[in-house]
Every structure is written in structure tokens, then in C-alpha cells.
Design a protein around this motif. Structure first.
Motif, PDB file in Angstrom:
ATOM      1  N   VAL A   1       0.864  -1.184   0.000  1.00  0.00           N
ATOM      2  CA  VAL A   1       0.000   0.000   0.000  1.00  0.00           C
ATOM      3  C   VAL A   1       0.900   1.233   0.000  1.00  0.00           C
ATOM      4  O   VAL A   1       1.622   1.478   0.970  1.00  0.00           O
ATOM      5  CB  VAL A   1      -0.934   0.006   1.227  1.00  0.00           C
TER       6      VAL A   1
ATOM      7  N   HIS B   1      -7.060   4.074   6.722  1.00  0.00           N
ATOM      8  CA  HIS B   1      -8.309   3.334   6.955  1.00  0.00           C
ATOM      9  C   HIS B   1      -8.319   2.020   6.165  1.00  0.00           C
ATOM     10  O   HIS B   1      -8.815   1.004   6.639  1.00  0.00           O
ATOM     11  CB  HIS B   1      -9.521   4.202   6.573  1.00  0.00           C
ATOM     12  N   THR B   2      -7.717   2.057   4.970  1.00  0.00           N
ATOM     13  CA  THR B   2      -7.694   0.835   4.156  1.00  0.00           C
ATOM     14  C   THR B   2      -6.711  -0.178   4.736  1.00  0.00           C
ATOM     15  O   THR B   2      -6.992  -1.378   4.783  1.00  0.00           O
ATOM     16  CB  THR B   2      -7.351   1.193   2.691  1.00  0.00           C
TER      17      THR B   2
ATOM     18  N   ALA C   1      -8.447  -1.810   7.550  1.00  0.00           N
ATOM     19  CA  ALA C   1      -9.445  -2.789   7.078  1.00  0.00           C
ATOM     20  C   ALA C   1      -8.760  -4.069   6.599  1.00  0.00           C
ATOM     21  O   ALA C   1      -9.212  -5.183   6.896  1.00  0.00           O
ATOM     22  CB  ALA C   1     -10.283  -2.177   5.954  1.00  0.00           C
TER      23      ALA C   1
ATOM     24  N   ILE D   1      -1.853  -1.342  -3.930  1.00  0.00           N
ATOM     25  CA  ILE D   1      -2.909  -0.328  -3.839  1.00  0.00           C
ATOM     26  C   ILE D   1      -2.186   1.012  -3.743  1.00  0.00           C
ATOM     27  O   ILE D   1      -1.408   1.243  -2.814  1.00  0.00           O
ATOM     28  CB  ILE D   1      -3.836  -0.540  -2.626  1.00  0.00           C
TER      29      ILE D   1
ATOM     30  N   SER E   1      -6.110   5.015  -6.808  1.00  0.00           N
ATOM     31  CA  SER E   1      -6.968   6.065  -6.247  1.00  0.00           C
ATOM     32  C   SER E   1      -7.138   7.181  -7.254  1.00  0.00           C
ATOM     33  O   SER E   1      -6.247   8.012  -7.410  1.00  0.00           O
ATOM     34  CB  SER E   1      -6.290   6.717  -5.036  1.00  0.00           C
TER      35      SER E   1
ATOM     36  N   THR F   1     -14.647   4.677   5.895  1.00  0.00           N
ATOM     37  CA  THR F   1     -14.592   3.243   6.236  1.00  0.00           C
ATOM     38  C   THR F   1     -15.283   2.414   5.152  1.00  0.00           C
ATOM     39  O   THR F   1     -14.796   1.336   4.779  1.00  0.00           O
ATOM     40  CB  THR F   1     -15.213   3.001   7.627  1.00  0.00           C
TER      41      THR F   1
ATOM     42  N   SER G   1     -12.832   2.266   2.412  1.00  0.00           N
ATOM     43  CA  SER G   1     -11.745   1.306   2.675  1.00  0.00           C
ATOM     44  C   SER G   1     -12.230  -0.116   2.362  1.00  0.00           C
ATOM     45  O   SER G   1     -11.481  -0.924   1.801  1.00  0.00           O
ATOM     46  CB  SER G   1     -11.247   1.419   4.121  1.00  0.00           C
ATOM     47  N   GLN G   2     -13.493  -0.408   2.685  1.00  0.00           N
ATOM     48  CA  GLN G   2     -14.029  -1.746   2.380  1.00  0.00           C
ATOM     49  C   GLN G   2     -14.189  -1.941   0.870  1.00  0.00           C
ATOM     50  O   GLN G   2     -14.068  -3.065   0.373  1.00  0.00           O
ATOM     51  CB  GLN G   2     -15.376  -1.964   3.092  1.00  0.00           C
TER      52      GLN G   2
ATOM     53  N   HIS H   1     -12.063  -0.996  -1.258  1.00  0.00           N
ATOM     54  CA  HIS H   1     -10.734  -1.458  -1.711  1.00  0.00           C
ATOM     55  C   HIS H   1     -10.569  -2.955  -1.458  1.00  0.00           C
ATOM     56  O   HIS H   1     -10.020  -3.673  -2.290  1.00  0.00           O
ATOM     57  CB  HIS H   1      -9.622  -0.671  -1.007  1.00  0.00           C
ATOM     58  N   ARG H   2     -11.043  -3.415  -0.308  1.00  0.00           N
ATOM     59  CA  ARG H   2     -10.980  -4.868  -0.039  1.00  0.00           C
ATOM     60  C   ARG H   2     -11.799  -5.624  -1.075  1.00  0.00           C
ATOM     61  O   ARG H   2     -11.385  -6.668  -1.580  1.00  0.00           O
ATOM     62  CB  ARG H   2     -11.533  -5.170   1.351  1.00  0.00           C
TER      63      ARG H   2
ATOM     64  N   TRP I   1     -19.859  -5.331  -2.343  1.00  0.00           N
ATOM     65  CA  TRP I   1     -19.599  -4.186  -1.462  1.00  0.00           C
ATOM     66  C   TRP I   1     -20.917  -3.683  -0.883  1.00  0.00           C
ATOM     67  O   TRP I   1     -21.816  -3.302  -1.626  1.00  0.00           O
ATOM     68  CB  TRP I   1     -18.921  -3.069  -2.265  1.00  0.00           C
TER      69      TRP I   1
END
Ligand SMILES: NC(=O)c1ccc[n+]([C@@H]2O[C@H](COP(=O)([O-])OP(=O)(O)OC[C@H]3O[C@@H](n4cnc5c(N)ncnc54)[C@H](O)[C@@H]3O)[C@@H](O)[C@H]2O)c1
Ligand SMILES: O=c1ccn([C@@H]2O[C@H](COP(=O)(O)OP(=O)(O)O[C@H]3O[C@H](CO)[C@H](O)[C@H](O)[C@H]3O)[C@@H](O)[C@H]2O)c(=O)[nH]1
Length: 337
Positions: free
Chosen positions: A5, A15-16, A19, A71, A115, A227, A230-231, A233-234, A302
Motif C-alpha cells: 500500500v 483506513h484501508t 481494514a 494499492i 486512487s 470506512t 476502505s471496504q 478497496h478490499r 460491497w
């Protein structure tokens, strides 16, 4: 299998990283700490302090860790600064990404999440804005992100990389447990300024433009909780690991709130009053920016959890209260030392 990252000590990056770490992923961070904070990384996440475009550093990190995905958050993010210093922005956003991609290709790292920003659209012809809308950025910041999007597309086509470009709309709020949040000094984001006013750090908030042809005359934005972002990205990582095709996705909720509604939400959740002053339009502002979110909702697994303006405002406020007391305490401590 480790995720690299870049910019992981920044607002959205931290935040990512949290997560990912909470989901049991191995993560390493490269950050030059120009606007980030090492203290906001979870314990045990290795941090390499340096430039994400430094190919020697990248080679060293990749040699030590089994990197399977990248990322890429690292970059410069302030639109007016990009007007004053376009070359600095093209270097830190475009050239950095070019060097990072060069090493990723050499080392066979096949998954990349980037991003990007709604600023690539400029003034949209239609709202909500779909991903296929024309891209006409109004600033070197937006142009540097669009150029990187195009480069990523070309690199992926040539070398078989898979990517997801995430175009963030207005990112706001903080970790619901107030462990981390936006800590940048001098940040210009509307919700950050509003919570600074609510915590007494500013005498007032200016509303830039109340004569737009919108229901209350102020601009309209689509705020996404950091948040939930960030999810996303997951979810994008899971999508790529499952063989998903390269794509570009808007990240917002698809709902707009005006500047005045946003300030009102901060007033309501804080129960504190602060002065609101009507001011002239801010040059370069887009009137209404709301995401068409059908693609991200269709492609990624998501499920946003904080799609509510008062919740976003409450989390931003709780974090700001904590930050203010920490910094205030530090100042008192320094003064008495
Ligand atoms: N905040 C938003 O509303 C928003 C909206 C759209 C897109 N974005 C994009 O999201 C990304 C993260 O933004 P943010 O709001 O978290 O900003 P931020 O400034 O908090 O985070 C950027 C991080 O990258 C680091 N960094 C900058 N240049 C670097 C370099 N060359 N090498 C290594 N580290 C470097 C900084 O120290 C910082 O930790 C940026 O690429 C930004 O353009 C942000
Ligand atoms: O003190 C303030 C601060 C902001 N605003 C207004 O609030 C709205 C939102 O402004 P922000 O500065 O919070 O955010 P922007 O929409 O200008 O830009 C943000 O979202 C963009 C995408 O839409 C880009 O990603 C960009 O990087 C990011 O800063 C604008 O109408 C602005 O004029 C005020 O009225 N007063």
C-alpha cells in the motif's frame, strides 16, 4: 501473499490498511510521511519511509516481501495547490505512478488498485455521473489523475496486468471507533472545516456560493464514509483475485447533499452552534457532483454500512474531538516543559 500500500499512512490509506489488517491480510506500506502519520498504522504493519516512485526502494521492498498486489494512494491531493504547482503535481501523481508501474511490470505484480477522483469529470453534463461520462478535468490535479488512469489502462493492456481504478467522490468521516481520521493540518474539506468550527477551532465556516441553481443555492456533493471506501478497496482486491476484468468504478453512494445541509448535519449531531457566513463562489467549484453507482454495486461485493450524512458527521466530529484534545494536551505539555 502481501499487499503493498503506497500512501498507507494518509487519511484514506490508513483506513484501508486497518481494514486489510483486520481481515488478516499481510500488508506493507511505503509512505514518505509528507502528509501522513506513522502513528496511524496498525501495530505490526511494516512501514518503509520513502518515495513511492523510488525504484530502488521499491525493488528492495519487493525483494523482502512476497508482493502480489499494489494499492496506490500516494500522491498530492489539494486542487488549488495543483494550479500553483502543476509540475509538482504531474511529478508526484503521474511520474510516481509511472515508476511504480515500471517496477510492478518488471517484477510481475499483476494486480493494481488506483486512487482516482471524481475531479476527472470536470463539470458533468449529466448527474448522477456514470463512468463513461466525458472526462474534462478542470485542474492539474484532475489531469494528473486522468493521465495516470490512461497510463494504467495502456500498461495493463500491454503486460497483462489487471487493475481497478476507483474514482472517489467526497470522502469524509472517520473510523467509527475514532482510532484514526483526517489529521492533516490546514485541510480544506467541507466536513473537516465544519467539525473544526463545531469544536471551536474556527470562528466560522464560509459557504462558498449560495446563488447556484440548486434547491438551496449551495453546491451539492456525494459524501462517502472513509470506512465504506476502505471496504470498497478490499472488495476490489477480492474482485481482481477472482479474475475480474480491469475496470473503472465510481465510489460514492449516489445521493447528493448540499453544502448547507451538510453544515446543518454537523450542527445537529454536535448540538453546538457556530457562525455560518455566506461567501462568494469558490473559483473552479463544480455545482453538483453525484455518482452513478450502478457499476460498483453490480461488480463488487460491497455493502456500504454508513450511508447516512449524520453518521458521517458524527464520526468526523468524534475524531475531531479526540484529535483536538490530543493536540491541545501536547501543546500544554510543550508549554510546561
Ligand atoms: N480525500 C479525498 O476526498 C480524495 C478524493 C479523491 C481522490 N483522493 C485520492 O486518494 C489518495 C489518498 O488521499 P488522502 O485524502 O488519503 O490524502 P493524504 O494526503 O492523507 O494521503 C496521501 C499519503 O501519501 C503520502 N505520499 C504523498 N506523496 C508520496 C510519495 N511520492 N511517496 C510516498 N508517499 C507519498 C503522504 O504522506 C500521505 O500519507 C490520493 O491519491 C488522492 O488523490 C482523495
Ligand atoms: O469551507 C468550505 C469548504 C468547502 N465548501 C464547499 O463545499 C463543497 C465541497 O468542497 P470540498 O473542498 O470539501 O471538496 P471538493 O468537492 O471541492 O473536492 C473533493 O472532491 C473532489 C471530487 O468530487 C476531488 O476528489 C477533490 O480531491 C476533493 O477535495 C464545495 O462546494 C465547496 O465550495 C464551502 O462552502 N466552505
Amino acid at each position: 501473499m502481501t499487499v503493498l500500500v503506497t500512501g498507507g499512512a494518509g487519511y484514506i490509506g490508513s483506513h484501508t490498511v486497518l481494514a486489510l489488517a483486520e481481515a488478516g491480510e499481510d500488508v506493507v506500506v511505503i509512505d514518505d510521511l509528507s502528509t501522513g502519520f506513522s502513528a496511524y498504522l496498525p501495530e505490526g504493519v511494516p512501514l518503509f519511509i520513502g518515495d513511492a516512485g523510488d525504484e530502488n526502494l521499491l525493488e528492495g521492498v519487493i525483494a523482502q516481501h512476497n508482493i502480489e498486489s499494489i494499492i496506490h494512494f500516494a500522491g498530492s491531493v489539494v486542487v488549488p495547490d495543483s494550479m500553483r504547482d502543476p509540475l509538482g503535481y504531474y511529478r508526484n501523481n503521474f511520474t510516481t505512478a509511472r515508476n511504480l508501474l515500471n517496477v510492478a511490470v518488471k517484477r510481475g505484480i499483476g494486480r493494481f488498485i488506483f486512487s482516482s477522483t471524481a475531479a476527472v469529470y470536470g463539470n458533468p453534463d449529466q448527474v448522477p455521473v456514470p463512468e463513461h461520462a466525458p472526462t474534462r478535468p478542470l485542474s492539474p490535479y484532475g489531469s494528473s489523475k486522468l493521465m495516470t488512469e490512461i497510463m494504467l489502462h495502456d500498461v495493463a493492456a500491454a503486460y497483462g496486468m489487471q487493475y481497478v481504478t476507483l474514482r472517489y467522490f467526497n470522502v469524509a468521516g472517520a473510523d467509527p471507533q475514532a482510532r484514526i481520521g483526517l489529521a492533516t493540518v490546514g485541510a480544506t474539506h467541507l466536513l473537516k472545516i465544519a467539525v473544526e468550527a463545531a469544536t471551536g477551532q474556527r470562528a466560522k465556516i464560509d459557504v462558498f456560493g449560495t446563488d447556484y441553481p440548486t434547491p438551496d443555492g449551495s453546491c451539492i456533493r456525494d459524501f462517502i464514509h472513509v470506512t465504506d471506501l476502505s471496504q470498497a478497496h478490499r472488495s476490489a482486491l477480492a474482485y481482481l483475485r477472482n479474475g475480474g476484468a480491469s475496470t473503472t468504478l465510481n465510489c460514492g453512494y449516489g445521493r447528493g447533499y448540499s453544502v448547507l445541509e451538510t453544515i446543518d448535519a454537523v450542527r445537529r449531531v454536535s448540538g453546538r452552534s457556530f457562525a455560518v457566513q455566506y461567501a462568494p463562489r469558490r473559483p473552479g467549484d463544480i455545482m453538483t457532483m453525484v455518482a452513478d453507482t450502478s457499476r460498483i454495486r453490480g461488480l463488487l461485493d460491497w455493502k456500504p454500512q454508513y450511508d447516512d450524512l449524520e453518521t458521517i458527521a458524527a464520526h468526523a466530529l468524534a475524531w475531531e474531538d479526540k484529535l483536538f484534545h490530543e493536540r491541545h494536551g501536547e501543546l500544554r505539555h510543550a508549554a510546561s516543559a
